[in-house]
Design a protein around this motif. Structure first.
Motif, PDB file in Angstrom:
ATOM      1  N   LEU A  65      11.360  -2.758  -9.851  1.00 15.36           N
ATOM      2  CA  LEU A  65      11.176  -2.989  -8.423  1.00 15.36           C
ATOM      3  C   LEU A  65       9.838  -2.361  -8.047  1.00 15.36           C
ATOM      4  O   LEU A  65       9.690  -1.141  -8.033  1.00 15.36           O
ATOM      5  CB  LEU A  65      12.317  -2.375  -7.611  1.00 15.36           C
ATOM      6  CG  LEU A  65      13.710  -2.943  -7.900  1.00 15.36           C
ATOM      7  CD1 LEU A  65      14.779  -2.180  -7.121  1.00 15.36           C
ATOM      8  CD2 LEU A  65      13.772  -4.422  -7.544  1.00 15.36           C
ATOM      9  N   ILE A  66       8.865  -3.211  -7.750  1.00 13.22           N
ATOM     10  CA  ILE A  66       7.479  -2.774  -7.632  1.00 13.22           C
ATOM     11  C   ILE A  66       7.020  -2.886  -6.181  1.00 13.22           C
ATOM     12  O   ILE A  66       6.892  -3.995  -5.654  1.00 13.22           O
ATOM     13  CB  ILE A  66       6.569  -3.637  -8.533  1.00 13.22           C
ATOM     14  CG1 ILE A  66       7.145  -3.723  -9.953  1.00 13.22           C
ATOM     15  CG2 ILE A  66       5.157  -3.084  -8.551  1.00 13.22           C
ATOM     16  CD1 ILE A  66       6.519  -4.829 -10.792  1.00 13.22           C
ATOM     17  N   PRO A  67       6.759  -1.773  -5.492  1.00 10.73           N
ATOM     18  CA  PRO A  67       6.262  -1.848  -4.111  1.00 10.73           C
ATOM     19  C   PRO A  67       4.869  -2.471  -4.081  1.00 10.73           C
ATOM     20  O   PRO A  67       4.053  -2.293  -4.992  1.00 10.73           O
ATOM     21  CB  PRO A  67       6.215  -0.379  -3.662  1.00 10.73           C
ATOM     22  CG  PRO A  67       7.038   0.372  -4.655  1.00 10.73           C
ATOM     23  CD  PRO A  67       6.926  -0.379  -5.943  1.00 10.73           C
ATOM     24  N   GLY A  68       4.599  -3.214  -3.014  1.00  9.81           N
ATOM     25  CA  GLY A  68       3.286  -3.830  -2.863  1.00  9.81           C
ATOM     26  C   GLY A  68       3.086  -4.339  -1.456  1.00  9.81           C
ATOM     27  O   GLY A  68       3.875  -4.052  -0.546  1.00  9.81           O
ATOM     28  N   ARG A  69       2.033  -5.130  -1.291  1.00 10.88           N
ATOM     29  CA  ARG A  69       1.770  -5.752   0.012  1.00 10.88           C
ATOM     30  C   ARG A  69       1.255  -7.161  -0.216  1.00 10.88           C
ATOM     31  O   ARG A  69       0.662  -7.475  -1.264  1.00 10.88           O
ATOM     32  CB  ARG A  69       0.776  -4.936   0.836  1.00 10.88           C
ATOM     33  CG  ARG A  69      -0.593  -4.800   0.223  1.00 10.88           C
ATOM     34  CD  ARG A  69      -1.492  -3.869   1.030  1.00 10.88           C
ATOM     35  NE  ARG A  69      -2.811  -3.737   0.412  1.00 10.88           N
ATOM     36  CZ  ARG A  69      -3.845  -4.533   0.671  1.00 10.88           C
ATOM     37  NH1 ARG A  69      -3.718  -5.525   1.565  1.00 10.88           N
ATOM     38  NH2 ARG A  69      -5.005  -4.360   0.064  1.00 10.88           N
ATOM     39  N   VAL A  70       1.466  -8.020   0.764  1.00 12.46           N
ATOM     40  CA  VAL A  70       1.051  -9.415   0.676  1.00 12.46           C
ATOM     41  C   VAL A  70      -0.442  -9.526   0.964  1.00 12.46           C
ATOM     42  O   VAL A  70      -0.929  -9.011   1.981  1.00 12.46           O
ATOM     43  CB  VAL A  70       1.841 -10.282   1.666  1.00 12.46           C
ATOM     44  CG1 VAL A  70       1.358 -11.735   1.611  1.00 12.46           C
ATOM     45  CG2 VAL A  70       3.338 -10.210   1.375  1.00 12.46           C
TER      46      VAL A  70
END
Length: 366
Positions: free
Chosen positions: A238-243
């Motif tokens: 589960l990898i946090p990120g942003r669009v």
């Protein structure tokens, strides 16, 4: 055959709420202990009454709190097998099975019991007492008793959890055969993720009394509705990120310095540039590739930090050597041997865009 279920209630501080429907399918209710799975079966069987609810089986209303309908448990045509089985120790196999019938001694009852003994591979065991049976045989007797009456749905509450794995494997096969031959819908409770994957046509994920997601098994495993569902269904990465952008149903993310194309995403239109998200990919879908040209998207360099063997599968912990997240991967023993994966070795790791699922970050995530 079909059913629909919609109910809510309080049990002290525990709030229960769930709604779902299915046809002649095997529906697995999955979640940790205390999540609400067994409550669902007891409500369906009429052993509990919801504060609000409507339960229907093959067009027949079993519970309707608005209309004040509550069909008595014996009249619901529900077969219910609990974990403890509850066979009568003073009755033989035939008597235990016939106990579910109104007329237990007539010719029709004898014929029905004979048919169930044959169906469940118990011929020759009719005169045996429960204490003389193996765990698998007792389980089949309990299933036969649940099917003896005019059963229209089978409710199974962790029926195999007390058995050895070899017995469980055989009984899972028996259950799938029964469902095919009888065409009955089945509600099957388990907290065993492997069992859920092996058995389910549809999967219901419960957590703290709430139904978080309901759908086809592969849809739930591959496209969890939230990070919490992903965690419950064993998604290791589960990898946090942003669009960064959305293009023709595909999303471009920035995750730990790596650019990650994800797509196609059915709900890509719900995301906006700059939004915090979580990218999910199952460990078995992480690919090892030979070193080659530098890739701008969906690739990273990583070192094998840990390599654990579980029979025919290796579970590998990967540490990024540059941009990109640390990862977990699973790989079968044969390709693991052919590739020559060893602790300390560095690999180019690919996260295929079609295998990356994007979810909104949960508001309370730390």
């Amino acid at each position: 055959m079909s059913f629909s279920f919609d109910a809510s209630m309080h049990l002290g501080n525990f709030r229960y709420e769930a709604a779902f429907a299915a046809d002649s399918e095997l529906v697995v209710l999955f979640g940790h202990s205390g999540a609400g799975k067994s409550v669902t079966l007891q409500l369906f069987a009429g052993l509990m009454r919801p504060e609000r609810g409507h339960i229907q089986l093959n067009g027949r209303v079993l519970t309707d709190t608005t209309a004040r309908i509550h069909v008595r448990p014996p009249e619901r045509h529900v077969g219910y097998v609990v974990q403890e089985l509850a066979l009568f120790p003073h009755m033989d196999v035939r008597q235990n099975i016939a106990f579910a019938l109104d007329d237990r001694r007539g010719a029709a009852a004898r014929k029905r019991v004979d048919g169930l003994l044959e169906l469940l591979d118990l011929e020759g065991y009719g005169a045996r007492m429960p204490r003389s049976l193996s765990g698998g045989q007792r389980q089949r007797v309990a299933l036969a008793r649940a099917l003896a009456a005019a059963t229209e749905i089978l409710l199974l509450d962790e029926p195999f959890s007390a058995l050895d794995e070899s017995l469980r494997e055989g009984l899972r096969g028996e259950l799938l055969r029964l469902r095919r031959e009888l065409g009955l819908p089945v509600l099957f409770v388990t907290h065993d993720l492997r069992e859920a994957h092996l058995l389910a046509d549809r999967l219901a994920i419960f957590d703290e009394g709430k139904l978080l997601q309901f759908g086809l098994r592969d849809d739930v495993f591959r496209r969890p509705a939230s990070p919490r569902v992903a965690t419950l269904t064993g998604v290791a990465n589960l990898i946090p990120g942003r669009v960064l952008e959305a293009r023709e149903g595909r999303l471009l993310l920035e995750c730990a310095g790596m650019r990650l194309w994800c797509g196609p995403q059915p709900d890509a239109g719900c995301f906006r540039a700059g939004q915090a998200v979580v990218a999910a990919i199952r460990a078995e879908l992480v690919n090892f590739t030979r070193h080659g040209e530098d890739h701008e998207f969906n690739h990273l360099q990583a070192r094998v930090a840990e390599d654990l063997s579980y029979g025919a599968v290796h579970t590998i912990r990967l540490e990024a050597t540059g941009r990109g997240p640390d990862l977990r991967a699973e790989i079968a023993a044969r390709p693991h041997s052919v590739l020559g994966i060893k602790p300390g070795s560095v690999w180019t790791i690919e996260l295929p865009p079609e295998d990356v699922h994007v979810m909104a970050a949960e508001a309370n995530a730390s």
